[in-house]
Design an enzyme around this catalytic site. Sequence first.
Site, PDB file in Angstrom:
ATOM      1  N   LYS A  74      39.721   4.811  74.779  1.00 60.22           N
ATOM      2  CA  LYS A  74      39.640   4.162  73.475  1.00 60.22           C
ATOM      3  C   LYS A  74      40.041   2.710  73.619  1.00 60.22           C
ATOM      4  CE  LYS A  74      38.779   5.438  69.128  1.00 60.22           C
ATOM      5  NZ  LYS A  74      37.895   6.531  68.667  1.00 60.22           N
ATOM      6  N   GLY A 180      33.865   5.893  54.079  1.00 57.09           N
ATOM      7  CA  GLY A 180      33.394   4.855  55.002  1.00 57.09           C
ATOM      8  C   GLY A 180      32.007   5.227  55.497  1.00 57.09           C
ATOM      9  N   ARG A 181      31.638   4.715  56.661  1.00 52.30           N
ATOM     10  CA  ARG A 181      30.263   4.951  57.137  1.00 52.30           C
ATOM     11  C   ARG A 181      29.968   6.441  57.293  1.00 52.30           C
ATOM     12  NH1 ARG A 181      31.141   0.477  60.506  1.00 52.30           N
ATOM     13  NH2 ARG A 181      31.255   1.772  62.362  1.00 52.30           N
TER      14      ARG A 181
HETATM   15  N1  PHE Z   1      33.881   6.459  67.184  1.00 52.65           N
HETATM   16  C1  PHE Z   1      33.273   7.434  68.036  1.00 52.65           C
HETATM   17  C2  PHE Z   1      34.158   8.672  68.081  1.00 52.65           C
HETATM   18  O1  PHE Z   1      35.301   8.668  67.680  1.00 52.65           O
HETATM   19  C3  PHE Z   1      33.177   6.873  69.397  1.00 52.65           C
HETATM   20  C4  PHE Z   1      31.858   6.742  70.048  1.00 52.65           C
HETATM   21  C5  PHE Z   1      30.650   6.942  69.440  1.00 52.65           C
HETATM   22  C6  PHE Z   1      31.887   6.426  71.370  1.00 52.65           C
HETATM   23  C7  PHE Z   1      29.500   6.837  70.148  1.00 52.65           C
HETATM   24  C8  PHE Z   1      30.740   6.302  72.098  1.00 52.65           C
HETATM   25  C9  PHE Z   1      29.543   6.506  71.458  1.00 52.65           C
HETATM   26  O2  PHE Z   1      33.731   9.711  68.541  1.00 52.65           O
END
Ligand code: PHE
Length: 345
Positions: A74, A180-181
């Site tokens: 992350k 949110g989205r």
């Molecule tokens: N925000 C997404 C999650 O928490 C992270 C993500 C999405 C990473 C797409 C890579 C590709 O799962």
Amino acid sequence: MSTLDHEQVVIRTGPRSGLPVIVAVHSTALGQAVGGCRLWHYADWRDGLTDALRLSAGMTAKCAMAGLANGGGKTVVAVPAGITLDPGLRRDVLYDVAEAIESTGGRYATGPDVGTTPADMAVIGERTAGVFCKPPHLGGSGDSSPHTATGTLAALRAVCRRIHGTSDLAGRRLAVVGLGRVGERLARLLAAEGAELLVSDIDPGKHALAAELGATWSDPEQAVTAAVDILIPAALGGVLTEQVVPELRCRAVAGPANNQLATPAVADLLHRRDIIWVPDYVVGAGGVIYALTTELHRADDALARVEAIEGTVNDLLHTAERLEVTPAQAALELTRLRLSTARHS
Ligand code: PHE
């Protein structure tokens, strides 16, 4: 003293932006670590570090449970209170992120998360190949949030089946906390299914969406404890605290927000109250499943793999019942098993 169970953590002051940039690589046991880039306000950068450590571990579990050949990581940019990102500063910090990703030597790739979009991924992509979800015209799979919403809908069908004996969501009372989205998209899907919706967001401007969908509006605190069939956390983490569990009036909690439990012990408290909690990292895997399936494997069954979350949750709930453990324990066991099998093969 607790041990560091992450393979690598990069913490630096972005040379261009002056902002704290944190890249946490939790595990590459199953393959390259992936996890979104969170650009959010924190009172202290150390809070951002804590978030990055927990969210990256969550991504390891998310990928393992989704059957992906990837590990978890992350990125967190801890924006101090009072700083707003103008376009120039935003570009600078995204380049700083790209440089931090490059420093992991291919062990980690990012994607969108709270506070970032596919357009931001395009900027990061100018400086590193370690990025998913660039806009389609730049060769990426684009916005992952609709797929996270689709995967959550699949998970909710499984939970509904467990509670009511049928996966039909029509007429079920559902509370979506966070528009949110992902949350907004999910609320639209659920409204189309004929669910009886209660929705909520910290932004009162989202009130219009409630009206549009014929949903009941509530402020976030009350939404969490509303009398519903399923509570769906779809915003930031930490909503399920030891204090809130006795107040809950739902039969299940299942939503895409990452890190819903304030502490792992909350899963046991929920279980004791006979409330089913499906781990967030199982429910919210649709986005990462879709992005990786299309971008890495060039497979055309990405949506089917997202829909397969329904089966994953069905199996998880059955296994938990059979073994007389919480779904959280069952998922943790399965995650451990998948990771140790990878290490020994
Ligand atoms: N925000 C997404 C999650 O928490 C992270 C993500 C999405 C990473 C797409 C890579 C590709 O799962």
